[in-house]
Design an enzyme around this catalytic site. Structure first.
Site, short mmCIF file in Angstrom:
data_model
loop_
_atom_site.label_atom_id
_atom_site.label_comp_id
_atom_site.label_asym_id
_atom_site.label_seq_id
_atom_site.Cartn_x
_atom_site.Cartn_y
_atom_site.Cartn_z
N HIS A 21 2.35 3.23 -9.17
CA HIS A 21 2.05 1.82 -9.45
C HIS A 21 3.17 1.17 -10.25
O HIS A 21 3.51 0.01 -10.04
CB HIS A 21 0.72 1.72 -10.20
CG HIS A 21 -0.46 2.16 -9.39
ND1 HIS A 21 -0.68 1.75 -8.10
CD2 HIS A 21 -1.50 3.00 -9.68
CE1 HIS A 21 -1.79 2.30 -7.63
NE2 HIS A 21 -2.30 3.07 -8.57
N ASP A 65 0.82 -1.21 0.00
CA ASP A 65 0.00 0.00 0.00
C ASP A 65 0.86 1.27 0.00
O ASP A 65 1.96 1.28 0.55
CB ASP A 65 -0.92 -0.01 1.24
CG ASP A 65 -2.08 0.96 1.11
OD1 ASP A 65 -2.33 1.45 -0.01
OD2 ASP A 65 -2.73 1.22 2.13
N GLU A 112 -12.74 -4.04 -3.71
CA GLU A 112 -13.14 -2.64 -3.55
C GLU A 112 -12.40 -1.71 -4.52
O GLU A 112 -12.88 -0.62 -4.83
CB GLU A 112 -12.90 -2.18 -2.11
CG GLU A 112 -13.84 -2.81 -1.09
CD GLU A 112 -13.50 -4.26 -0.73
OE1 GLU A 112 -12.36 -4.70 -1.01
OE2 GLU A 112 -14.37 -4.95 -0.17
N ASN A 113 -11.24 -2.15 -4.99
CA ASN A 113 -10.47 -1.30 -5.92
C ASN A 113 -11.17 -1.11 -7.26
O ASN A 113 -10.83 -0.20 -8.02
CB ASN A 113 -9.05 -1.86 -6.14
CG ASN A 113 -8.12 -1.72 -4.95
OD1 ASN A 113 -7.22 -2.53 -4.75
ND2 ASN A 113 -8.32 -0.69 -4.14
N ASN A 141 1.25 3.40 -2.98
CA ASN A 141 1.77 3.82 -4.30
C ASN A 141 1.32 5.23 -4.67
O ASN A 141 2.12 6.04 -5.16
CB ASN A 141 1.28 2.87 -5.39
CG ASN A 141 1.85 1.48 -5.26
OD1 ASN A 141 2.75 1.26 -4.46
ND2 ASN A 141 1.34 0.55 -6.05
N GLY A 142 0.03 5.50 -4.46
CA GLY A 142 -0.54 6.78 -4.86
C GLY A 142 0.05 7.94 -4.07
O GLY A 142 0.43 8.97 -4.63
N ARG A 150 -12.35 2.44 -8.01
CA ARG A 150 -11.44 3.55 -8.34
C ARG A 150 -11.79 4.10 -9.74
O ARG A 150 -12.49 3.45 -10.51
CB ARG A 150 -9.99 3.06 -8.31
CG ARG A 150 -9.57 2.73 -6.90
CD ARG A 150 -8.07 2.55 -6.80
NE ARG A 150 -7.72 2.27 -5.41
CZ ARG A 150 -6.51 2.28 -4.93
NH1 ARG A 150 -5.48 2.57 -5.72
NH2 ARG A 150 -6.27 2.03 -3.65
N ARG A 202 -4.98 -1.42 9.09
CA ARG A 202 -6.22 -2.17 8.86
C ARG A 202 -5.94 -3.30 7.87
O ARG A 202 -4.90 -3.32 7.22
CB ARG A 202 -7.32 -1.24 8.35
CG ARG A 202 -6.97 -0.45 7.10
CD ARG A 202 -8.15 0.40 6.59
NE ARG A 202 -7.71 1.28 5.52
CZ ARG A 202 -7.37 2.56 5.68
NH1 ARG A 202 -7.40 3.12 6.87
NH2 ARG A 202 -6.98 3.29 4.64
N TRP A 251 2.84 8.00 -2.43
CA TRP A 251 4.27 8.12 -2.75
C TRP A 251 4.43 9.00 -3.99
O TRP A 251 5.26 9.92 -4.01
CB TRP A 251 4.86 6.73 -3.00
CG TRP A 251 6.30 6.73 -3.41
CD1 TRP A 251 7.39 6.69 -2.58
CD2 TRP A 251 6.82 6.74 -4.76
NE1 TRP A 251 8.55 6.69 -3.31
CE2 TRP A 251 8.22 6.71 -4.66
CE3 TRP A 251 6.23 6.76 -6.02
CZ2 TRP A 251 9.06 6.72 -5.77
CZ3 TRP A 251 7.06 6.77 -7.13
CH2 TRP A 251 8.45 6.75 -7.01
C1 IPE Z 1 -5.59 -2.52 -0.11
O1 IPE Z 1 -5.19 -1.21 -0.28
C2 IPE Z 1 -5.59 -3.24 -1.43
C3 IPE Z 1 -4.28 -3.43 -2.06
C4 IPE Z 1 -3.13 -3.12 -1.54
C5 IPE Z 1 -4.32 -4.03 -3.36
P1 IPE Z 1 -6.25 -0.02 -0.43
O2 IPE Z 1 -5.45 1.21 -0.57
O3 IPE Z 1 -7.23 -0.33 -1.48
O4 IPE Z 1 -6.98 -0.08 0.99
P2 IPE Z 1 -7.81 1.03 1.77
O5 IPE Z 1 -8.87 1.51 0.82
O6 IPE Z 1 -6.87 2.11 2.14
O7 IPE Z 1 -8.34 0.33 2.96
C1 IPE Z 2 -1.58 0.25 -3.36
O1 IPE Z 2 -1.36 1.62 -3.42
C2 IPE Z 2 -1.84 -0.34 -4.73
C3 IPE Z 2 -3.24 -0.73 -4.95
C4 IPE Z 2 -4.23 -0.63 -4.11
C5 IPE Z 2 -3.54 -1.26 -6.25
P1 IPE Z 2 -2.56 2.66 -3.47
O2 IPE Z 2 -2.94 2.88 -4.87
O3 IPE Z 2 -3.65 2.23 -2.55
O4 IPE Z 2 -1.84 3.95 -2.87
P2 IPE Z 2 -2.43 4.96 -1.82
O5 IPE Z 2 -2.88 4.15 -0.64
O6 IPE Z 2 -3.56 5.67 -2.49
O7 IPE Z 2 -1.29 5.83 -1.47
MG MG Z 3 -4.02 2.51 -0.59
#
Ligand code: IPE
Ligand code: IPE
Ligand code: MG
Length: 237
Positions: A31, A14, A61-62, A16-17, A65, A187, A19
């Protein structure tokens, strides 16, 4: 190196965004680097001869997005698999997935099926990607399988924990010994709720694109110091 190694590590990759945002870059860049880190971790875990690694790559849940981000992630996944198939075969890595992959684009589904098939004899390590994965969905799916089966044979019997676990996507794998979540979130985000019942949890504030073999060693070091009592007292172990 840590003296007592886990046999199965599960990771929530978790951050990536955030960062990317902190560097003024598009989320996509986070990513892209995230995939590189995933590859580094697969290599590190393989070198440590740890037999199972489960990576949370895309949650159920992704799907909520923005479409553009979902498409980007699907594209990265497909490229990752296509370009690493050879390497997986050479390293004896067996590739598997958990989650509802029927929701993935058809081309990704066929790349997954091909990768699973050509790596099926890998003996060194099993790499499991959680894709379109939601733990509650998996548990309800297991219940439905059991209901179906019992109505097929026409009797209602009680089932054991072992039988239940055999109906989950993870039927072929042991429960994780160690869970790592990056990015300072505390979590589980619908990840392996049944399987993590007795797993040691490790949280780090490091964003996934900054995670490293050194950080992994730190997590393993900490794991080796944990006393896993499974309800007993120290003296019984
Ligand atoms: C959990 O991360 C899913 C993955 C890492 C693929 P999320 O970023 O989707 O989780 P929440 O929404 O913060 O709980
Ligand atoms: C985890 O990083 C990758 C996936 C859930 C696919 P995020 O994309 O959730 O990055 P943040 O949590 O928004 O920083
Ligand atoms: Mg995340």
């Amino acid at each position: 190196m840590a003296s007592q190694l886990p046999q199965h590590i599960a990771i929530i990759m978790d951050g990536n965004g955030r960062w990317a945002k902190s560097k003024g870059l598009p989320r996509l860049e986070g990513h892209r680097v995230g995939v590189e880190i995933a590859e580094e971790m697969i290599t590190a875990v393989h070198e440590l001869q740890i037999p199972f690694l489960t990576l949370y790559a895309f949650s159920e849940e992704n799907w909520n997005r923005p479409t553009e981000e979902v498409d980007t992630l699907m594209g990265l996944l497909e490229i990752f698999l296509k370009t690493r198939q050879e390497k997986m075969i050479n390293k004896g890595i067996r590739f598997r997935t958990i989650g509802d992959i029927s929701k993935l684009p058809a081309s990704v589904q066929s790349t997954i099926a091909e990768t699973v098939s050509i790596t099926k004899d890998g003996q060194q390590m099993t790499l499991i990607l959680a894709l379109s994965y939601g733990s509650r969905d998996e548990i309800v799916g297991a219940v439905n399988k059991i209901v179906q089966r019992t109505s097929d044979v026409g009797h209602r019997g009680e089932i054991t924990e072992q039988e239940f676990a055999k109906c989950l996507d993870t039927a072929d794998f042991p429960d994780p010994d160690l869970l790592i979540r990056t990015s300072g979130e505390y979590r589980l985000s619908n990840y392996l709720l049944w399987q993590l019942a007795y797993t040691e949890l490790y949280f780090t504030k490091t964003m996934w694109p900054d995670f490293s073999a050194q950080e992994l060693s730190k997590a393993l070091e900490e794991y080796s110091k944990r006393e896993r009592r499974f309800g007993k007292i120290s003296e019984q172990l």
